[in-house]
Write a protein that holds these residues in place. Structure first.
Motif, PDB file in Angstrom:
ATOM      1  N   ARG A 110       0.790  -1.233   0.000  1.00 34.05           N
ATOM      2  CA  ARG A 110       0.000   0.000   0.000  1.00 34.05           C
ATOM      3  C   ARG A 110       0.824   1.286   0.000  1.00 34.05           C
ATOM      4  O   ARG A 110       0.314   2.339  -0.361  1.00 34.05           O
ATOM      5  N   TYR A 111       2.071   1.221   0.428  1.00 33.84           N
ATOM      6  CA  TYR A 111       2.855   2.434   0.611  1.00 33.84           C
ATOM      7  C   TYR A 111       3.298   3.037  -0.722  1.00 33.84           C
ATOM      8  O   TYR A 111       3.736   2.333  -1.619  1.00 33.84           O
ATOM      9  N   THR A 112       3.176   4.355  -0.825  1.00 30.55           N
ATOM     10  CA  THR A 112       3.768   5.110  -1.934  1.00 30.55           C
ATOM     11  C   THR A 112       4.450   6.334  -1.348  1.00 30.55           C
ATOM     12  O   THR A 112       3.986   6.902  -0.365  1.00 30.55           O
ATOM     13  N   GLU A 113       5.548   6.724  -1.937  1.00 31.94           N
ATOM     14  CA  GLU A 113       6.332   7.834  -1.376  1.00 31.94           C
ATOM     15  C   GLU A 113       5.613   9.163  -1.446  1.00 31.94           C
ATOM     16  O   GLU A 113       5.906  10.066  -0.672  1.00 31.94           O
ATOM     17  N   ASP A 114       4.652   9.305  -2.360  1.00 29.97           N
ATOM     18  CA  ASP A 114       3.960  10.584  -2.501  1.00 29.97           C
ATOM     19  C   ASP A 114       2.630  10.624  -1.741  1.00 29.97           C
ATOM     20  O   ASP A 114       1.875  11.581  -1.876  1.00 29.97           O
ATOM     21  N   MET A 115       2.358   9.616  -0.907  1.00 30.21           N
ATOM     22  CA  MET A 115       1.088   9.637  -0.173  1.00 30.21           C
ATOM     23  C   MET A 115       1.078  10.789   0.825  1.00 30.21           C
ATOM     24  O   MET A 115       2.100  11.157   1.386  1.00 30.21           O
ATOM     25  N   GLU A 116      -0.093  11.373   0.965  1.00 27.50           N
ATOM     26  CA  GLU A 116      -0.295  12.467   1.905  1.00 27.50           C
ATOM     27  C   GLU A 116      -0.705  11.889   3.260  1.00 27.50           C
ATOM     28  O   GLU A 116      -1.042  10.709   3.378  1.00 27.50           O
ATOM     29  N   LEU A 117      -0.717  12.723   4.273  1.00 27.13           N
ATOM     30  CA  LEU A 117      -1.008  12.295   5.633  1.00 27.13           C
ATOM     31  C   LEU A 117      -2.361  11.594   5.767  1.00 27.13           C
ATOM     32  O   LEU A 117      -2.460  10.552   6.421  1.00 27.13           O
ATOM     33  N   ASP A 118      -3.403  12.119   5.132  1.00 23.64           N
ATOM     34  CA  ASP A 118      -4.716  11.478   5.206  1.00 23.64           C
ATOM     35  C   ASP A 118      -4.682  10.062   4.623  1.00 23.64           C
ATOM     36  O   ASP A 118      -5.286   9.141   5.176  1.00 23.64           O
ATOM     37  N   ASP A 119      -3.970   9.882   3.507  1.00 23.05           N
ATOM     38  CA  ASP A 119      -3.827   8.547   2.920  1.00 23.05           C
ATOM     39  C   ASP A 119      -3.048   7.626   3.855  1.00 23.05           C
ATOM     40  O   ASP A 119      -3.353   6.437   3.970  1.00 23.05           O
ATOM     41  N   ALA A 120      -2.042   8.168   4.518  1.00 19.44           N
ATOM     42  CA  ALA A 120      -1.255   7.367   5.455  1.00 19.44           C
ATOM     43  C   ALA A 120      -2.102   6.940   6.656  1.00 19.44           C
ATOM     44  O   ALA A 120      -1.965   5.821   7.147  1.00 19.44           O
ATOM     45  N   ILE A 121      -3.002   7.816   7.116  1.00 19.27           N
ATOM     46  CA  ILE A 121      -3.909   7.456   8.214  1.00 19.27           C
ATOM     47  C   ILE A 121      -4.839   6.328   7.769  1.00 19.27           C
ATOM     48  O   ILE A 121      -5.039   5.350   8.500  1.00 19.27           O
ATOM     49  N   HIS A 122      -5.388   6.451   6.571  1.00 14.57           N
ATOM     50  CA  HIS A 122      -6.243   5.374   6.043  1.00 14.57           C
ATOM     51  C   HIS A 122      -5.466   4.056   5.948  1.00 14.57           C
ATOM     52  O   HIS A 122      -5.980   2.998   6.318  1.00 14.57           O
ATOM     53  N   THR A 123      -4.246   4.119   5.445  1.00 14.67           N
ATOM     54  CA  THR A 123      -3.417   2.921   5.319  1.00 14.67           C
ATOM     55  C   THR A 123      -3.115   2.327   6.690  1.00 14.67           C
ATOM     56  O   THR A 123      -3.149   1.104   6.862  1.00 14.67           O
ATOM     57  N   ALA A 124      -2.851   3.179   7.669  1.00 14.25           N
ATOM     58  CA  ALA A 124      -2.586   2.694   9.028  1.00 14.25           C
ATOM     59  C   ALA A 124      -3.799   1.952   9.584  1.00 14.25           C
ATOM     60  O   ALA A 124      -3.668   0.864  10.157  1.00 14.25           O
ATOM     61  N   ILE A 125      -4.973   2.517   9.398  1.00 12.68           N
ATOM     62  CA  ILE A 125      -6.203   1.877   9.881  1.00 12.68           C
ATOM     63  C   ILE A 125      -6.420   0.539   9.179  1.00 12.68           C
ATOM     64  O   ILE A 125      -6.713  -0.473   9.824  1.00 12.68           O
ATOM     65  N   LEU A 126      -6.262   0.520   7.873  1.00 12.33           N
ATOM     66  CA  LEU A 126      -6.437  -0.724   7.123  1.00 12.33           C
ATOM     67  C   LEU A 126      -5.415  -1.780   7.539  1.00 12.33           C
ATOM     68  O   LEU A 126      -5.727  -2.968   7.607  1.00 12.33           O
ATOM     69  N   THR A 127      -4.194  -1.349   7.832  1.00 14.61           N
ATOM     70  CA  THR A 127      -3.151  -2.277   8.275  1.00 14.61           C
ATOM     71  C   THR A 127      -3.522  -2.881   9.628  1.00 14.61           C
ATOM     72  O   THR A 127      -3.392  -4.093   9.829  1.00 14.61           O
ATOM     73  N   LEU A 128      -3.986  -2.048  10.543  1.00 16.99           N
ATOM     74  CA  LEU A 128      -4.405  -2.566  11.849  1.00 16.99           C
ATOM     75  C   LEU A 128      -5.584  -3.530  11.720  1.00 16.99           C
ATOM     76  O   LEU A 128      -5.654  -4.536  12.417  1.00 16.99           O
ATOM     77  N   LYS A 129      -6.510  -3.215  10.803  1.00 13.32           N
ATOM     78  CA  LYS A 129      -7.678  -4.085  10.596  1.00 13.32           C
ATOM     79  C   LYS A 129      -7.279  -5.462  10.080  1.00 13.32           C
ATOM     80  O   LYS A 129      -7.959  -6.445  10.355  1.00 13.32           O
ATOM     81  N   GLU A 130      -6.186  -5.531   9.306  1.00 16.47           N
ATOM     82  CA  GLU A 130      -5.751  -6.790   8.699  1.00 16.47           C
ATOM     83  C   GLU A 130      -5.577  -7.901   9.723  1.00 16.47           C
ATOM     84  O   GLU A 130      -5.967  -9.018   9.475  1.00 16.47           O
ATOM     85  N   GLY A 131      -4.959  -7.609  10.842  1.00 19.43           N
ATOM     86  CA  GLY A 131      -4.666  -8.681  11.786  1.00 19.43           C
ATOM     87  C   GLY A 131      -5.406  -8.574  13.097  1.00 19.43           C
ATOM     88  O   GLY A 131      -5.132  -9.314  14.030  1.00 19.43           O
ATOM     89  N   TYR A 132      -6.340  -7.645  13.179  1.00 19.44           N
ATOM     90  CA  TYR A 132      -7.029  -7.431  14.445  1.00 19.44           C
ATOM     91  C   TYR A 132      -8.137  -8.459  14.627  1.00 19.44           C
ATOM     92  O   TYR A 132      -8.914  -8.697  13.708  1.00 19.44           O
ATOM     93  N   GLU A 133      -8.163  -9.046  15.795  1.00 23.17           N
ATOM     94  CA  GLU A 133      -9.222 -10.006  16.107  1.00 23.17           C
ATOM     95  C   GLU A 133     -10.393  -9.220  16.680  1.00 23.17           C
ATOM     96  O   GLU A 133     -10.327  -8.711  17.785  1.00 23.17           O
ATOM     97  N   GLY A 134     -11.438  -9.088  15.913  1.00 22.20           N
ATOM     98  CA  GLY A 134     -12.589  -8.312  16.356  1.00 22.20           C
ATOM     99  C   GLY A 134     -12.777  -7.090  15.484  1.00 22.20           C
ATOM    100  O   GLY A 134     -12.207  -6.968  14.403  1.00 22.20           O
ATOM    101  N   GLN A 135     -13.556  -6.161  15.976  1.00 20.90           N
ATOM    102  CA  GLN A 135     -13.920  -4.953  15.239  1.00 20.90           C
ATOM    103  C   GLN A 135     -13.023  -3.781  15.656  1.00 20.90           C
ATOM    104  O   GLN A 135     -12.911  -3.487  16.832  1.00 20.90           O
ATOM    105  N   ILE A 136     -12.381  -3.146  14.698  1.00 19.49           N
ATOM    106  CA  ILE A 136     -11.611  -1.933  14.964  1.00 19.49           C
ATOM    107  C   ILE A 136     -12.593  -0.802  15.235  1.00 19.49           C
ATOM    108  O   ILE A 136     -13.572  -0.626  14.508  1.00 19.49           O
ATOM    109  N   SER A 137     -12.310  -0.013  16.271  1.00 16.64           N
ATOM    110  CA  SER A 137     -13.154   1.144  16.572  1.00 16.64           C
ATOM    111  C   SER A 137     -12.276   2.266  17.114  1.00 16.64           C
ATOM    112  O   SER A 137     -11.097   2.060  17.418  1.00 16.64           O
ATOM    113  N   SER A 138     -12.865   3.421  17.263  1.00 21.62           N
ATOM    114  CA  SER A 138     -12.122   4.560  17.805  1.00 21.62           C
ATOM    115  C   SER A 138     -11.782   4.354  19.280  1.00 21.62           C
ATOM    116  O   SER A 138     -10.990   5.099  19.841  1.00 21.62           O
ATOM    117  N   ASN A 139     -12.347   3.322  19.893  1.00 21.95           N
ATOM    118  CA  ASN A 139     -12.062   3.024  21.300  1.00 21.95           C
ATOM    119  C   ASN A 139     -10.893   2.062  21.476  1.00 21.95           C
ATOM    120  O   ASN A 139     -10.359   1.964  22.580  1.00 21.95           O
TER     121      ASN A 139
END
Length: 168
Positions: A110-139
């Motif tokens: 997913r990483y690209t050198e020209d990604m902006e901060l908002d894209d990096a936040i989305h990628t971070a969330i998606l990365t955490l979701k990949e291996g998380y057991e259960g539902q990712i939430s703001s909590n």
């Protein structure tokens, strides 16, 4: 004889050439919560699973600490990872913890050198979701960012919720 007799010293090598204490610390880091960092064109994102609990710490072993350090200097955004041995490395994106293999593979795709901060936040969330057991939430996740103004900010649960809604 095994390496166990060498596991109480931080600076004594076993006959097999290992620093057994460091191996124990790396194992501890590998079983911790998934954490990751992504260097974007205009900042750095640090994201992690939130856990709560009280743990007994043994004074005999190192704490098994590995750090992701985000900053912004005259050369732009910077991301470093420090492992329990004290070694440090510069990264464009990195992960640590119990889901490190899957997280790093996901970041490589997913990483690209020209990604902006908002894209990096989305990628971070998606990365955490990949291996998380259960539902990712703001909590149960936490996200911090640093921009060119060099102020580090931890996103509020409401801000994280907005990003979560965008990636679903």
């Amino acid at each position: 004889m095994g390496d166990s007799q060498y596991s109480f010293s931080l600076t004594t090598f076993s006959p097999s050439g290992k620093l057994v204490q460091i191996e124990h610390a790396l194992t501890a880091v590998g079983s911790g919560q998934t954490s990751l960092g992504i260097k974007a064109a205009n900042g750095v994102v640090i994201a992690t699973e939130k856990i709560t609990g009280i743990y007994t710490i043994c004074g005999v072993r190192p704490f098994g600490v590995s750090l992701l350090i985000a900053g912004y200097d005259d050369n732009g955004p910077q991301l470093y990872q420090v492992d329990p041995s004290g070694s440090y490395f510069s990264w464009k994106a990195s992960a640590m913890g119990k889901n490190v293999s899957n997280a790093k593979m996901f970041l490589e795709k997913r990483y690209t050198e020209d990604m902006e901060l908002d894209d990096a936040i989305h990628t971070a969330i998606l990365t955490l979701k990949e291996g998380y057991e259960g539902q990712i939430s703001s909590n149960n996740i936490e996200i911090g960012i640093i921009r060119a103004d060099r102020e580090f900010k931890v996103l509020s649960p409401a801000e994280i919720k907005d990003f979560l809604e965008e990636v679903e």
